[in-house]
Enzyme design. Structure first.
Site, PDB file in Angstrom:
ATOM      1  N   GLY A  46     -46.065 -61.657  13.466  1.00  0.00           N
ATOM      2  CA  GLY A  46     -47.276 -61.095  14.063  1.00  0.00           C
ATOM      3  C   GLY A  46     -48.164 -60.645  12.932  1.00  0.00           C
ATOM      4  O   GLY A  46     -48.496 -61.433  12.045  1.00  0.00           O
ATOM      5  N   GLU A  47     -48.467 -59.365  12.903  1.00  0.00           N
ATOM      6  CA  GLU A  47     -49.304 -58.825  11.825  1.00  0.00           C
ATOM      7  C   GLU A  47     -48.610 -57.558  11.332  1.00  0.00           C
ATOM      8  O   GLU A  47     -48.480 -56.588  12.069  1.00  0.00           O
ATOM      9  CB  GLU A  47     -50.704 -58.547  12.380  1.00  0.00           C
ATOM     10  CG  GLU A  47     -51.813 -58.823  11.387  1.00  0.00           C
ATOM     11  CD  GLU A  47     -51.822 -57.799  10.273  1.00  0.00           C
ATOM     12  OE1 GLU A  47     -52.038 -58.176   9.110  1.00  0.00           O
ATOM     13  OE2 GLU A  47     -51.597 -56.609  10.561  1.00  0.00           O
ATOM     14  N   SER A  48     -48.173 -57.595  10.077  1.00  0.00           N
ATOM     15  CA  SER A  48     -47.289 -56.525   9.599  1.00  0.00           C
ATOM     16  C   SER A  48     -47.976 -55.159   9.541  1.00  0.00           C
ATOM     17  O   SER A  48     -47.326 -54.131   9.768  1.00  0.00           O
ATOM     18  CB  SER A  48     -46.706 -56.893   8.237  1.00  0.00           C
ATOM     19  OG  SER A  48     -47.730 -57.070   7.283  1.00  0.00           O
ATOM     20  N   CYS A  77     -41.273 -63.531   9.333  1.00  0.00           N
ATOM     21  CA  CYS A  77     -42.660 -63.510   8.886  1.00  0.00           C
ATOM     22  C   CYS A  77     -43.182 -62.075   8.735  1.00  0.00           C
ATOM     23  O   CYS A  77     -42.711 -61.361   7.855  1.00  0.00           O
ATOM     24  CB  CYS A  77     -43.511 -64.377   9.809  1.00  0.00           C
ATOM     25  SG  CYS A  77     -44.999 -64.957   8.988  1.00  0.00           S
ATOM     26  N   ARG A 103     -47.932 -61.146   0.762  1.00  0.00           N
ATOM     27  CA  ARG A 103     -48.503 -61.494   2.075  1.00  0.00           C
ATOM     28  C   ARG A 103     -49.486 -62.654   1.935  1.00  0.00           C
ATOM     29  O   ARG A 103     -50.157 -62.799   0.919  1.00  0.00           O
ATOM     30  CB  ARG A 103     -49.232 -60.282   2.674  1.00  0.00           C
ATOM     31  CG  ARG A 103     -48.279 -59.184   3.089  1.00  0.00           C
ATOM     32  CD  ARG A 103     -49.041 -58.022   3.700  1.00  0.00           C
ATOM     33  NE  ARG A 103     -49.770 -58.429   4.892  1.00  0.00           N
ATOM     34  CZ  ARG A 103     -50.584 -57.610   5.567  1.00  0.00           C
ATOM     35  NH1 ARG A 103     -50.763 -56.369   5.170  1.00  0.00           N
ATOM     36  NH2 ARG A 103     -51.207 -58.051   6.636  1.00  0.00           N
ATOM     37  N   ILE A 137     -46.950 -69.617   9.323  1.00  0.00           N
ATOM     38  CA  ILE A 137     -48.276 -69.237   9.825  1.00  0.00           C
ATOM     39  C   ILE A 137     -48.774 -68.039   9.016  1.00  0.00           C
ATOM     40  O   ILE A 137     -48.254 -66.926   9.161  1.00  0.00           O
ATOM     41  CB  ILE A 137     -48.213 -68.870  11.320  1.00  0.00           C
ATOM     42  CG1 ILE A 137     -47.621 -70.023  12.133  1.00  0.00           C
ATOM     43  CG2 ILE A 137     -49.606 -68.496  11.849  1.00  0.00           C
ATOM     44  CD1 ILE A 137     -47.323 -69.672  13.575  1.00  0.00           C
ATOM     45  N   ARG A 138     -49.739 -68.275   8.176  1.00  0.00           N
ATOM     46  CA  ARG A 138     -50.216 -67.205   7.263  1.00  0.00           C
ATOM     47  C   ARG A 138     -49.011 -66.428   6.735  1.00  0.00           C
ATOM     48  O   ARG A 138     -48.928 -65.198   6.794  1.00  0.00           O
ATOM     49  CB  ARG A 138     -51.186 -66.270   7.994  1.00  0.00           C
ATOM     50  CG  ARG A 138     -52.532 -66.941   8.257  1.00  0.00           C
ATOM     51  CD  ARG A 138     -53.721 -66.036   7.994  1.00  0.00           C
ATOM     52  NE  ARG A 138     -53.592 -64.752   8.631  1.00  0.00           N
ATOM     53  CZ  ARG A 138     -53.967 -63.607   8.082  1.00  0.00           C
ATOM     54  NH1 ARG A 138     -54.501 -63.588   6.887  1.00  0.00           N
ATOM     55  NH2 ARG A 138     -53.839 -62.481   8.737  1.00  0.00           N
ATOM     56  N   HIS A 174     -40.925 -69.064  11.177  1.00  0.00           N
ATOM     57  CA  HIS A 174     -40.735 -68.619  12.569  1.00  0.00           C
ATOM     58  C   HIS A 174     -39.739 -69.490  13.338  1.00  0.00           C
ATOM     59  O   HIS A 174     -40.169 -70.353  14.121  1.00  0.00           O
ATOM     60  CB  HIS A 174     -42.060 -68.734  13.326  1.00  0.00           C
ATOM     61  CG  HIS A 174     -43.114 -67.761  12.932  1.00  0.00           C
ATOM     62  ND1 HIS A 174     -43.274 -66.536  13.534  1.00  0.00           N
ATOM     63  CD2 HIS A 174     -44.084 -67.850  11.994  1.00  0.00           C
ATOM     64  CE1 HIS A 174     -44.294 -65.907  12.998  1.00  0.00           C
ATOM     65  NE2 HIS A 174     -44.810 -66.682  12.056  1.00  0.00           N
ATOM     66  N   GLU A 176     -38.337 -68.787  15.945  1.00  0.00           N
ATOM     67  CA  GLU A 176     -38.547 -68.549  17.379  1.00  0.00           C
ATOM     68  C   GLU A 176     -39.620 -69.470  17.958  1.00  0.00           C
ATOM     69  O   GLU A 176     -39.776 -69.544  19.167  1.00  0.00           O
ATOM     70  CB  GLU A 176     -38.894 -67.068  17.634  1.00  0.00           C
ATOM     71  CG  GLU A 176     -40.324 -66.631  17.298  1.00  0.00           C
ATOM     72  CD  GLU A 176     -40.552 -66.356  15.806  1.00  0.00           C
ATOM     73  OE1 GLU A 176     -39.715 -66.778  14.975  1.00  0.00           O
ATOM     74  OE2 GLU A 176     -41.584 -65.738  15.495  1.00  0.00           O
TER      75      GLU A 176
END
Ligand code: GLN
Length: 192
Positions: A46-48, A77, A103, A137-138, A174, A176
């Site tokens: 997601g976004e850490s 991630c 990151r 993803i990023r 990822h 998942e």
């Protein structure tokens, strides 16, 4: 077995779905008391920064650090960033795993990519060739690992994208977001 999925932000539904296909009881964790009785925890991608800030707001930072001293945690991630000791920025981190991450190491959203990598430890859960489809993803890179941290996967140029330190697991990619449950099976082995 009862596994928690930190459900503050990010791809927690996807982790839950894969765990359920493996017959595991899954609990979404948003509050400290939801960690009680869990055998292990997954922190999704997601976004850490968002995950970290929400963990602070929900009073989860210390309970998660305590949980991770004795139980298995796998960060994917953004989750791997949150698990790390050092992400080069001021943001809430669990500082449980002796890894330094960078990151967004591959660039922006458009630079996201997918590739098959060899992950030898997956042979412990399946006799298949240990190639795994990795979705970045990023994504962060695991720049440095401390002593006692085992490298589980590298890109062809040698950069580290998966590591294990005892009962702690970090992947830049990822699992998942694929149909392949082998990495989740491997995590369940770490939990046991
Ligand atoms: N770029 C995100 C971060 O730095 C991680 C992206 C992801 O989890 N797919 O937190």
């Amino acid at each position: 077995m009862k596994i928690g999925v930190l459900a503050l932000q990010g791809s927690f539904h996807e982790h839950q779905a894969i765990l359920q296909t493996l017959g595991v009881q899954v609990v979404q964790v948003r509050l400290p008391q939801e960690l009680d009785g869990l055998d292990g925890l997954i922190i999704p991608g997601g976004e850490s920064t968002t995950i970290g800030k929400l963990a602070v707001d929900f009073n989860l930072l210390q309970p998660l650090q305590q949980f991770g001293k004795e139980h298995a945690i796998w960060g994917t991630c953004a989750g791997s960033i949150f698990l790390s000791k050092d992400a080069h920025r001021q943001q809430p981190l669990l500082s449980l795993m002796d890894i330094q991450v960078e990151r967004n190491a591959f660039g922006r959203q458009v630079d996201s990519f997918e590739t098959d990598l060899e992950i030898p430890v997956l042979q412990s859960v399946s006799k298949e060739k240990p190639l795994f489809h990795c979705v970045f993803i990023r994504a962060p890179l695991i720049e440095k690992v401390g002593t006692g941290v085992e490298v589980l996967a590298k890109l062809p140029d040698g950069r580290i994208v998966a590591a294990r330190q005892g009962h702690l697991l970090a992947t830049s990619f990822h699992p998942e977001l694929t149909e392949d449950a082998r990495f989740h099976q491997y995590f369940l082995e770490v939990v046991q």
